[in-house]
Design an enzyme around this catalytic site. Structure first.
Site, short mmCIF file in Angstrom:
data_model
loop_
_atom_site.label_atom_id
_atom_site.label_comp_id
_atom_site.label_asym_id
_atom_site.label_seq_id
_atom_site.Cartn_x
_atom_site.Cartn_y
_atom_site.Cartn_z
N GLY A 36 40.42 44.70 47.91
CA GLY A 36 39.64 43.60 47.41
C GLY A 36 39.98 43.18 45.92
N GLY A 38 38.45 41.59 41.98
CA GLY A 38 37.50 41.10 41.17
C GLY A 38 38.07 40.62 39.75
N MET A 40 38.07 41.79 36.98
CA MET A 40 38.53 42.61 35.87
C MET A 40 39.35 43.79 36.82
SD MET A 40 35.65 43.33 33.04
CE MET A 40 34.48 44.00 34.06
N ALA A 41 39.25 43.97 37.95
CA ALA A 41 39.69 45.01 38.60
C ALA A 41 40.25 44.80 40.10
CB ALA A 41 39.01 46.22 38.55
N LYS A 58 40.00 52.06 42.24
CA LYS A 58 39.77 50.66 41.65
C LYS A 58 40.66 50.83 40.19
CE LYS A 58 35.90 48.18 39.35
NZ LYS A 58 34.51 48.21 39.36
N ASP A 154 24.54 44.66 37.88
CA ASP A 154 25.31 43.88 38.70
C ASP A 154 25.16 44.03 40.18
OD1 ASP A 154 27.29 41.94 38.96
OD2 ASP A 154 28.98 43.10 39.10
#
Length: 501
Positions: A36, A38, A40-41, A58, A154
């Site tokens: 996956g 996101g 920022m990562a 990550k 989050d």
């Protein structure tokens, strides 16, 4: 040294500049494929070659470091180490962190399965028992984080992983805030900075004020609402609209969207979604205690049954319409023929209700009665078929309400039903809530006699019982067990007597 002198280094540098780092080796971790991505990562499935196991890695994106590398790197490493200190079955375990060849990474437990958002899109909202189990697990994870001084910041369905054993695990502490003493805390955010996902943010997070564990509780409440309703409570078209809704508006009543859910669970989620932090649960253990009580409430197996019934009715609506039309036509023809021949047709008196059959469980028996709550025989059937169940106790309360709701109210019968509930609570200390609910039912039955000595004594007994509760939260949980008529009556008593009674 130029690129021609070290082709291997150039090759790895080129691959780092690409979006996908699959097949890259970082230390002892071989990145297999990207799971996956996101803001920022990116997250990769990887093999830890030293142990021969699969992990999730990550990797902080290089382009996210533009102009703010120091802040993001410190946050990435510090918050990962903080989450790594959490050891809880419902928290994705952090294994290690590192920084190699300009790549910052976190290695964590690999959880095969779907995140909660993916699960809902594939399967729809979960039933009550599954959903409340996941909610309890998420609450337990956040309680452990709060004890460690960590605010996740989050919480959202995408950050709840569901493994193949259907266990919920909270992940992605990348935006976590450490509530440490000032000298030990690095100031990695400026005042007024808002981080997180607007669709699940708490009002105080949107406003950029100081956060504590109650902010995560709000986000968990939004996630729970989404989980049970199948959509977020504030599905605005843009972040600004959603932010205003979080600040100013109340979500639609979850109890209306999911009538199969026990009312106490909807009340708990409503409280988690309170705009002011002080109106939410004060701490993690309080929320966990409330959820445990709600999870034990009947009906425990109602989630699928009403929906299935409605689905069947909708599926066969044309046939039902045709059948009803045929019945009306036959009735009209019979009436016309009788009028013309002047010889009335004598029909045998039908049974008012069909025979009540025993259901596979007490919860299903209770569910059957809930479909027609005015039928006294259905509530009696719960007690007859499952006399020792919790559902039988609740059915006795519902029977008292049904007796008072009949065309000719049976106050004596209702008093008898409520008295039986009260007596059961008096002889079983672990069920003392029945004593309170039975007394409220008795008082409700006598509500039209305001000057009755019997009613005055009941109100005094109710107040004494309330005084024995350790907290208002526990009292409210027990009141939430009662039929809605008794809850409303208790609320009016509180207003009249200005609380306490």
């Amino acid at each position: 040294m130029n690129s021609s002198e070290n082709p291997t280094q150039d090759s790895q540098q080129d691959r780092r500049n690409q979006a996908d780092l699959s097949d890259l080796r970082i230390g002892e971790f071989l990145l297999l494929r990207r799971l996956g991505s996101g803001g920022m990562a990116d997250v990769y499935l990887a093999e830890q070659t030293s142990l021969g196991r699969q992990v999730a890695v990550k990797v902080l994106k290089n382009d996210s470091l533009q102009g703010r590398s120091d802040v993001l790197l410190k946050r990435f490493e510090q918050e990962a180490r903080a989450a790594g200190g959490l050891s809880h079955p419902n928290v994705v375990q952090i294994i290690t962190t590192g920084h190699e060849n300009n790549i910052a990474y976190i290695v964590q437990e690999y959880v095969p399965g779907l995140n909660l958002s993916q699960w809902i899109r594939r399967n729809g909202p979960p039933d009550f028992s599954t959903g409340v189990k996941w909610l309890q697990q998420m609450a337990a994870a956040l309680s452990a984080a709060a004890e460690a001084g960590i605010v996740h910041r989050d919480i959202k369905p995408e950050n709840i992983l569901l493994n193949r054993q259907a266990t919920a695990k909270v992940t992605d502490f990348g935006l976590a805030q450490l509530n440490q003493p000032a000298p030990a805390r690095m100031n990695l955010t400026q005042a007024g900075t808002t981080l997180g996902t607007p669709w699940y943010m708490s009002p105080e997070q949107i406003q950029g004020t100081k956060l504590d564990h109650r902010s995560d509780q709000y986000s968990l409440g939004v996630t729970a609402w989404h989980m049970f309703a199948g959509r977020p409570p504030f599905p605005g078209r843009n972040p600004m609209t959603v932010a205003v809704q979080h600040l100013k508006e109340l979500p639609p009543p979850l109890a209306t969207l999911r009538p199969d859910l026990p009312l106490p669970l909807c009340t708990i989620i409503d409280r988690m979604l309170a705009k002011k932090p002080e109106d939410r649960f004060p701490d993690g253990p309080s929320l966990e205690l409330a959820l445990a009580a709600a999870a034990a409430m009947p009906p425990r197996e109602l989630s699928a049954e009403p929906a299935d019934l409605v689905g069947r009715l909708r599926r066969y609506r044309p046939a039902i319409t045709l059948a009803v039309g045929a019945m009306l036509a036959c009735t009209l023809a019979t009436w016309t023929f009788a009028r013309l021949t002047a010889s009335p047709i004598q029909l045998p008196a039908p049974s008012v209700y069909p025979e009540i059959r025993k259901q596979p469980s007490a919860a299903r028996q209770y569910a059957l009665a809930m479909l027609q709550p005015d039928r006294q025989d259905l509530w009696n059937a719960v007690s007859r078929f499952y006399p020792e169940s919790t559902e039988a106790e609740m059915a006795s309360l519902q029977l008292g309400v049904a007796l008072m709701a009949s065309a000719v109210p049976d106050a004596a019968g209702a008093l008898k039903a409520f008295s039986a509930v009260r007596e059961k609570g008096e002889v079983a200390p672990e069920k003392n809530y029945l004593q309170l609910l039975g007394m409220i039912g008795q008082a409700w039955t006598l509500r039209d006699r305001p000057r009755s000595p019997e009613l005055e004594q009941l109100l005094s007994d109710i107040q004494q019982q309330i005084d024995n509760y350790q907290s208002d939260d526990l009292l409210q949980l027990d009141i939430d067990r009662a039929p809605i008529e008794l809850q409303q009556y208790f609320g009016r008593l509180q207003m009249t007597r200005r609380q306490p009674l």
